[in-house]
Enzyme design. Structure first.
Site, PDB file in Angstrom:
ATOM      1  CG  ASP A  23       2.512 -27.430  27.766  1.00  0.00           C
ATOM      2  OD1 ASP A  23       1.656 -28.328  27.606  1.00  0.00           O
ATOM      3  OD2 ASP A  23       2.758 -26.602  28.335  1.00  0.00           O
ATOM      4  CE  LYS A  87      -3.311 -32.024  28.246  1.00  0.00           C
ATOM      5  NZ  LYS A  87      -2.120 -31.337  28.588  1.00  0.00           N
ATOM      6  CD  GLU A 187       0.639 -31.553  31.232  1.00  0.00           C
ATOM      7  OE1 GLU A 187       0.141 -31.435  32.121  1.00  0.00           O
ATOM      8  OE2 GLU A 187      -0.186 -31.753  30.173  1.00  0.00           O
ATOM      9  CG  ASP A 211       0.271 -27.800  35.548  1.00  0.00           C
ATOM     10  OD1 ASP A 211      -0.367 -26.532  35.588  1.00  0.00           O
ATOM     11  OD2 ASP A 211       0.591 -28.463  34.780  1.00  0.00           O
TER      12      ASP A 211
HETATM   13  P1  ADP Z   1      -2.697 -24.826  30.434  1.00  0.00           P
HETATM   14  O1  ADP Z   1      -1.509 -25.607  31.277  1.00  0.00           O
HETATM   15  O2  ADP Z   1      -4.253 -25.135  30.781  1.00  0.00           O
HETATM   16  O3  ADP Z   1      -2.704 -24.872  28.952  1.00  0.00           O
HETATM   17  P2  ADP Z   1      -1.644 -22.292  31.185  1.00  0.00           P
HETATM   18  O4  ADP Z   1      -0.707 -22.941  32.020  1.00  0.00           O
HETATM   19  O5  ADP Z   1      -1.027 -21.660  29.731  1.00  0.00           O
HETATM   20  O6  ADP Z   1      -2.737 -23.263  30.756  1.00  0.00           O
HETATM   21  O7  ADP Z   1      -2.137 -21.266  31.865  1.00  0.00           O
HETATM   22  C1  ADP Z   1      -3.294 -20.266  31.504  1.00  0.00           C
HETATM   23  C2  ADP Z   1      -3.931 -19.791  32.428  1.00  0.00           C
HETATM   24  O8  ADP Z   1      -2.975 -18.840  33.197  1.00  0.00           O
HETATM   25  C3  ADP Z   1      -5.236 -18.668  31.820  1.00  0.00           C
HETATM   26  O9  ADP Z   1      -6.425 -18.708  32.843  1.00  0.00           O
HETATM   27  C4  ADP Z   1      -4.629 -17.509  32.169  1.00  0.00           C
HETATM   28  O10 ADP Z   1      -5.555 -16.097  32.259  1.00  0.00           O
HETATM   29  C5  ADP Z   1      -3.623 -17.448  33.336  1.00  0.00           C
HETATM   30  N1  ADP Z   1      -2.654 -16.523  33.098  1.00  0.00           N
HETATM   31  C6  ADP Z   1      -1.787 -16.038  32.206  1.00  0.00           C
HETATM   32  N2  ADP Z   1      -0.963 -15.096  32.676  1.00  0.00           N
HETATM   33  C7  ADP Z   1      -1.279 -14.718  33.838  1.00  0.00           C
HETATM   34  C8  ADP Z   1      -0.913 -13.695  34.728  1.00  0.00           C
HETATM   35  N3  ADP Z   1      -0.049 -12.811  34.563  1.00  0.00           N
HETATM   36  N4  ADP Z   1      -1.647 -13.521  36.002  1.00  0.00           N
HETATM   37  C9  ADP Z   1      -2.550 -14.450  36.262  1.00  0.00           C
HETATM   38  N5  ADP Z   1      -3.105 -15.575  35.343  1.00  0.00           N
HETATM   39  C10 ADP Z   1      -2.324 -15.529  34.076  1.00  0.00           C
HETATM   40 MG    MG Z   2      -0.284 -26.933  31.181  1.00  0.00          MG
END
Ligand code: ADP
Ligand code: MG
Length: 618
Positions: A23, A87, A187, A211
């Site tokens: 991913d 990205k 995705e 998502d």
């Molecule tokens: P992306 O798909 O954009 O790469 P992710 O799916 O990894 O991102 O999500 C990242 C986001 O998730 C960040 O804003 C992070 O602060 C938030 N996040 C991660 N863990 C938690 C949590 N326990 N509670 C709320 N938000 C969270």
């Molecule tokens: Mg993502």
């Protein structure tokens, strides 16, 4: 896991047949694989205990690159040399990015053209493909360190709305990182796979994948039946996510605790607030209150306050859900399952809002920030031949075709076609002795190519001299499972052929795709009448050309009266074309046809007799 294979002579890792799932996220990236013993997909965990690698690259003064958590630290201390959200730049031109240039603290280069963007670090320039390849290299390194074998084959995920250019850029980044990218997977499709949805033999189901990541929100509606995945609609907001929740807390704390502080002039206070805000947000996914310290001041926030602050964000995501349902011509009650993806769906208020909107229990047992990689691993396992329960099919969002006479769009692959797909059609020349044919490839829904987007153009050359209309040029479109288009043209009589792979110059945002679809709807009526006029005109011009050619060659064979009526009829047809009157053009074309038919037949008859003279008929 299998055995460790190390080449004793060289100390290097042996080539393995492992295919990993990756991913490549805007905020975080990670790598996963299916365990050979239990057949469960798992996210690979390094000794630091973490599965997620922040999608951040930091360059030091010597041009050395560091990736992930260590690089993230530099977002505060060295923002110009620290790249995040690469990205967002994949497959994009500066023109595409101009409206969002303030989003980036690093230097996105504007060379004033349609060319792909680059990022400047010191005196070096990096393409988004190179930047992403640094992240992929780090993931590959981690996987090899964990698995103790060489990892060189991968499935990489992309958002469902990624176009050809963005998919190709992702593939190129993989190649640059030393990975053979076997498949690019959407995705939401991957997330559904991780939950085992869409297995062969299951009845058809309609699934919504919600998502909410760090900086982007995507909602996709898919149907899954018997191992076939179809994307019915996608919607979302490319600048909405967990970062906005952090910002909402920062603003609230600023007003409450630092009303007079000059945040813009005090970068470290701003950054400290942001770090504490993310911590608070994560804590509030489990607790009802958070207390921390920023610049020596105790800051606090309750869950109730947080929920109130993020309500506008939730509302925006639900609006996107409504639009996606509308595009798919569905209502919320027709959705059989809702899959939660992205770290921000850990927020209880998000879950509640989505549950209430769809009126369904949610698929949220898997880690939402790992689920896409887990699904990519499942797809990798399918490709490795270990899992024959599924087959993946996606659709193409816009029609693909070529330009024909009069600038008309001739669609070979209509939008929403299942991919992979292949389509072919025969064309011919319009001029005698024409030795080349220009093939211009377009994407879009409008009837005139000038209103669509040009993807590529090439010349089929070396067609042997033949009268107009005789060459048979077969144009074939091959759209592969990754959404990459290969166009080939072949003159069937001579065998001359040419092929190109379409790597569009720059990408389309999902808004642009939407705009193009919208424009095709609002202009549908005008387009139909324009097409009719262009077709009538093209036919008339061909008629004029043939008649004039005939007159030149056989002038002696016509009576004076025939010559006079023909030239009057020709003039009338020219006038009708100039007046752009479709009905009149058709009427005059028919008239010219009626006038010329008798003498044309007469002449052809005698020409045929002439040709047969002296020839033996066996
Ligand atoms: P992306 O798909 O954009 O790469 P992710 O799916 O990894 O991102 O999500 C990242 C986001 O998730 C960040 O804003 C992070 O602060 C938030 N996040 C991660 N863990 C938690 C949590 N326990 N509670 C709320 N938000 C969270
Ligand atoms: Mg993502």
């Amino acid at each position: 896991m299998g055995k460790i294979s190390i080449n004793i002579a060289t100390g290097s890792l042996l080539q393995s047949d492992i295919i990993v799932g990756i991913d490549l996220g805007t905020t975080n990236s990670l790598i996963a694989m299916v365990k050979s013993d239990t057949r469960e997909p798992i996210a690979l965990r390094e000794i630091d205990g973490l599965t997620l690698v922040p999608s951040v690259v930091h360059f030091d003064a010597d041009g050395g690159a560091e990736v992930g958590n260590p690089a993230k630290e530099y977002l505060i201390t060295d923002p110009e040399n620290t790249i995040y959200s690469a990205k967002r730049l994949m497959g994009k031109s500066y023109k595409d990015m101009y409206a969002h240039k303030d989003f980036f603290s690093y230097n996105v280069i504007d060379d004033g053209t349609d060319a792909l963007v680059k990022v400047q670090i010191g005196d070096k320039f990096y393409s988004p493909v190179e930047l992403s390849s640094f992240i992929l290299k780090e993931l590959k390194k981690r996987a090899e360190h964990i698995l103790k074998v060489n990892v060189s084959k991968a499935v990489i995920t992309v958002p469902a709305y990624f176009n050809d250019a963005q998919r190709q850029a992702t593939r190129d980044a993989g190649k640059l990182a030393g990975l053979d990218v076997l498949r690019i997977v959407n995705e939401p499709t991957a997330a559904s796979l991780a939950y085992g949805l869409g297995m062969k033999g299951h009845t058809e189901r309609t699934i919504a994948v919600y998502d909410l990541g760090g900086g982007t929100f995507d909602i996709s509606i898919l149907t899954l039946s018997d191992g076939i995945f179809e994307v019915l609609a996608t919607n979302g907001d490319t600048y909405l996510g967990g970062d906005d929740m952090d910002n909402a807390i920062v603003t609230y704390w600023k007003q409450t605790y630092f009303p007079t502080a000059d945040i813009a002039g005090n970068k470290s206070l701003g950054q400290e607030l942001r770090v504490a805000a993310e911590k608070a947000k994560k804590a509030l996914s489990a607790d009802s209150q958070f207390t921390g310290s920023v610049a020596g001041v105790e800051v606090t926030i309750t869950l109730e306050k947080f929920n109130e602050l993020i309500q506008p964000i939730l509302d925006k995501t639900l609006d996107c859900c409504k639009n996606a349902l509308k595009d798919a011509s569905l209502t919320a009650d027709k959705i059989d399952a809702v899959v939660m993806v992205g770290g921000s769906t850990r927020v209880p208020a998000v879950k509640n809002a989505v549950k209430a909107f769809f009126g369904r229990e949610l698929y949220d047992e898997l880690n939402p920030d790992e689920v896409v990689a887990l699904g990519a691993a499942v797809q990798a396992d399918i490709l490795a031949g270990n899992n024959t329960d599924m087959l993946l099919i996606d659709v193409t969002p816009l029609s693909l075709g070529i330009e024909t006479m009069g600038g008309l769009m001739d669609v070979l692959i209509p939008r929403n076609s299942k991919i992979p797909t292949k389509a072919g059609r025969q064309y011919t020349t319009s001029k005698d002795g024409q030795s080349g044919m220009r093939i211009s490839v377009f994407q879009g829904e409008r009837d005139l190519v000038q209103d669509n987007r040009k993807l590529a153009e090439f010349n089929l050359t070396g067609i042997p001299a033949m009268p107009a209309g005789l060459p048979k040029v077969e144009v074939t479109f091959l759209l592969d499972a990754d959404g990459i288009l290969k166009v080939s043209a072949k003159e069937l009589r001579s065998g001359v052929s040419q092929t190109i792979e379409v790597k569009p110059q720059y990408g389309l945002t999902d808004e642009q795709v939407e705009d193009m679809l919208l424009a095709s709807l609002t202009n549908a009526k005008a387009d139909i009448s324009t097409r009719a006029l262009v077709e009538a005109t093209t036919e008339a011009q061909q008629m004029i050309e043939t008649t004039e050619k005939f007159l030149k060659k056989y002038s002696g064979a016509l009576t004076e009266e025939e010559t006079a009526t023909t030239s009057a009829s020709l003039q009338a047809l020219h006038d009708a074309i100039a007046a752009k009157d479709k009905n009149l053009i058709q009427k005059r074309t028919e008239e010219l046809n009626d006038i010329s038919r008798p003498y044309a037949e007469r002449v052809m008859d005698s020409a045929l007799k002439e040709a047969m003279k002296g020839k033996k008929v066996i």
